[in-house]
Motif scaffolding. Sequence first.
Motif, PDB file in Angstrom:
ATOM      1  N   SER A 252      -2.918  22.755  -1.729  1.00 17.67           N
ATOM      2  CA  SER A 252      -3.527  22.698  -3.345  1.00 17.67           C
ATOM      3  C   SER A 252      -3.340  24.145  -3.575  1.00 17.67           C
ATOM      4  CB  SER A 252      -4.385  22.941  -3.749  1.00 17.67           C
ATOM      5  OG  SER A 252      -5.356  21.293  -3.034  1.00 17.67           O
ATOM      6  N   ARG A 253      -3.335  25.608  -2.809  1.00 12.41           N
ATOM      7  CA  ARG A 253      -3.266  27.578  -2.965  1.00 12.41           C
ATOM      8  C   ARG A 253      -1.757  27.296  -3.370  1.00 12.41           C
ATOM      9  NH1 ARG A 253      -6.419  27.753   1.687  1.00 12.41           N
ATOM     10  NH2 ARG A 253      -8.643  27.502   1.452  1.00 12.41           N
ATOM     11  N   GLU A 254      -0.896  26.684  -2.441  1.00  7.17           N
ATOM     12  CA  GLU A 254       0.401  26.349  -2.755  1.00  7.17           C
ATOM     13  C   GLU A 254       1.026  26.044  -3.751  1.00  7.17           C
ATOM     14  OE1 GLU A 254       1.674  27.224   1.067  1.00  7.17           O
ATOM     15  OE2 GLU A 254       0.458  28.040   2.141  1.00  7.17           O
ATOM     16  N   SER A 255       0.470  24.765  -4.333  1.00  2.88           N
ATOM     17  CA  SER A 255       1.104  24.304  -5.364  1.00  2.88           C
ATOM     18  C   SER A 255       0.313  23.304  -6.107  1.00  2.88           C
ATOM     19  CB  SER A 255       1.914  23.098  -4.181  1.00  2.88           C
ATOM     20  OG  SER A 255       2.707  22.481  -5.033  1.00  2.88           O
ATOM     21  N   GLY A 256       0.750  22.893  -7.172  1.00  3.97           N
ATOM     22  CA  GLY A 256      -0.053  22.060  -8.036  1.00  3.97           C
ATOM     23  C   GLY A 256       0.494  20.667  -6.735  1.00  3.97           C
ATOM     24  N   LEU A 257      -0.685  19.610  -7.693  1.00  2.00           N
ATOM     25  CA  LEU A 257      -1.283  18.959  -6.890  1.00  2.00           C
ATOM     26  C   LEU A 257      -0.767  17.369  -8.042  1.00  2.00           C
ATOM     27  CD1 LEU A 257      -2.702  17.010  -4.349  1.00  2.00           C
ATOM     28  CD2 LEU A 257      -5.152  17.815  -5.707  1.00  2.00           C
ATOM     29  N   VAL A 258      -0.018  16.409  -7.458  1.00  2.00           N
ATOM     30  CA  VAL A 258       0.254  15.186  -7.734  1.00  2.00           C
ATOM     31  C   VAL A 258      -0.862  13.973  -7.234  1.00  2.00           C
ATOM     32  CG1 VAL A 258       1.023  15.487  -9.814  1.00  2.00           C
ATOM     33  CG2 VAL A 258       1.979  14.362  -7.844  1.00  2.00           C
ATOM     34  N   CYS A 259      -1.388  12.828  -7.601  1.00  2.00           N
ATOM     35  CA  CYS A 259      -2.100  11.914  -6.373  1.00  2.00           C
ATOM     36  C   CYS A 259      -2.452  10.350  -6.882  1.00  2.00           C
ATOM     37  CB  CYS A 259      -2.901  12.173  -5.759  1.00  2.00           C
ATOM     38  SG  CYS A 259      -4.378  12.498  -7.439  1.00  2.00           S
TER      39      CYS A 259
END
Length: 656
Positions: A529-536
């Motif tokens: 998540s430090r390098e990208s958004g997150l969907v789950c």
Amino acid sequence: MGNAREVALLALSACARQGAWSDGFLKRALRDSGMDSRDAALATRLCFGVLQNRILLDFYLSGLSRLPLRKLEERVLECLRLGAYQILFLDRVPDRAAVNESVNLARKYAKNPRSAGLVNGVLRGLVRQKESLPPPPDAAVQYSHPQWLADEFVRRLGREEAQALMAADNAQPPTMAQVNTGKASTAAAAERLRDEGVGVAPHPWLPDCLELSDTGSLERLESFRQGLFYIQDPAARLAVLAAGPEPGMKVLDACAAPGGKSFAAAIAMKNHGSILACDIHPHKQALIQAGAERLGLDCIQTQVLDGKCCKEEFLDKFDLVIADVPCSGLGIIRKKPDIRYKAPEPLENLPKVQAAILDNVARYVRPGSLDRHGCICPGGVLLYATCTLLERENEDVVRAFLDRHPNFTLEGFQVPGPFEGTDTGMLTCWPHRHNTDGFFFAKLRRLRAAYEIRPREGFGPFRLGMTEEEAEETCRRLGLPQAPQSFYLEYRDGRLSRIGLNADEDIRILYRGLELTRTHAEDVVAALSRESGLVCDCVDSELADTYDFPELGVELWRERVYHPKLLDRPEFQQLIAALPENLAYEQSHGWYFAQIWVQTDDFRAEFPLEPGRAPYDGGPWRSAPPHGPVPPEQMARVAPKYGLEPPAGPGGDERA
Ligand SMILES: C[S@@+](CC[C@H](N)C(=O)[O-])C[C@H]1O[C@@H](n2cnc3c(N)ncnc32)[C@H](O)[C@@H]1O
């Protein structure tokens, strides 16, 4: 008696001038002098005693000599040390005899005729002040360890334990015989030795090992000549046992002379299989051969080989590779008391040599594979060993190796003896704790493979955008089996668009060094998540089973979801109440990701997921082995609620 002191003086002199090892030179000098066993024992005691106490003796002598010790002729200084050692440490030698003998030696060997007078004056002064000498300023002087080495030990063990180690370094090492169980049972070997007048006691924790006393020269014993045993420190044999040699294996001992590890492996293998014992020095082959012949271990062959240079035909061939590398030897000060005086600077290069040998011979270890039923055949073992206690030659070399070679992993082992931490795969044996040599070893297992994910680019040997033919050709070239044993490959318009791989105990999946399937799922999510958004796929992003990182094009999936907050949910409580083992199952499957995917954007779009918060603040990545034990505090909280057994304490019942 004079003869004994003379041999000791010459041995000490040779040691100081030529850097000759004390035991090697002394043995030769004793043999050549033809002295009786009593004198030989005194010469040995004097030689070892002076080397073991050199710094302490010099501390006292420098307070008594009007000339600085460094300005004295080297042999005169040794005469002084010999005399001082007898005066301060040997009760049975009268002080007057100790002084006179040293004066006589100085008269005979010093170039300066006034040296005898100086020796006389200084030693008489020592005799006079013997009872009122100042205490040594610190443990380094008291136990005659160079300051840099004492500092290392203190840094590692603390002051008190470092002192115990240095005291043990100056103790008499026991003589340990390892029984050649192919020729005689341990009981029979012990009986034979006793019949030959040798004192025999079983080792307290190592089977088939006997502590010998009053051996005299071993070569004169019929039991030795018949190969019923060989001499080896318990720690050295322990290392080989930890590596798990078994009958039928193919073993390479890369730094083998004089052959101790090969002998231990061959005996454990019941002389079935093959052991190639190599050493860089041609003249040492004969040593290994003679030992193997005496012990009747014909599965051992020898070869001259530089462990740093690759031998193509050895690649991937060995079940076990032993790298008992050249090292500073600072774990065997008990046996080689002069080794502590080696200049520290040249030792600093050793980790480079050790790493070079390890890097090269690692390639000779057989990788893990799958059999035709898809079952894992574990890869071979690489045993790294040294007889030193310096971290920079031990743990540091192993850790740096693992960073360079993700296809190896440390493997825990079980060995007899009072050892803790063997589950880490690395062990240090200590003279003061275990009455062994100071010895280090690490057991490394070669995995089937280690694959890197390259977000937006590819995964392992595959590249997003490859044609189906190219991907199939890659599979053929690398001998990769079909999914689920190996990669899932999915195509869009004939091009590779999604690449996945299951977690597997024999495969590592890495992203910039982070192990995606062996690191706590929360920590993996936090890192990505430090390098990208997150969907789950859950509004509570701590409870999702699928996590998608759009900017990276990486998807992670876990088979179960586990989070401590679930412990308070009724359905979870029912699950655990039904079967306590369920909790461990949920945790071990919910703490780690089971599938890793690298995919293109168009593929992702087909699976819209809930936008998730990225609640994880990162923190240190928690690496834990899969199926680790349930933390006892968690269990303690939940157990009474469901009528489960409370945990036995830290590391208690792992089934709960
Ligand atoms: C610690 S000793 C090995 C002891 C031996 N394994 C045993 O248990 O009896 C290290 C050995 O490595 C050998 N050696 C040093 N450099 C080497 C290299 N580059 N390749 C192979 N052997 C090497 C030395 O000659 C020495 O015999």
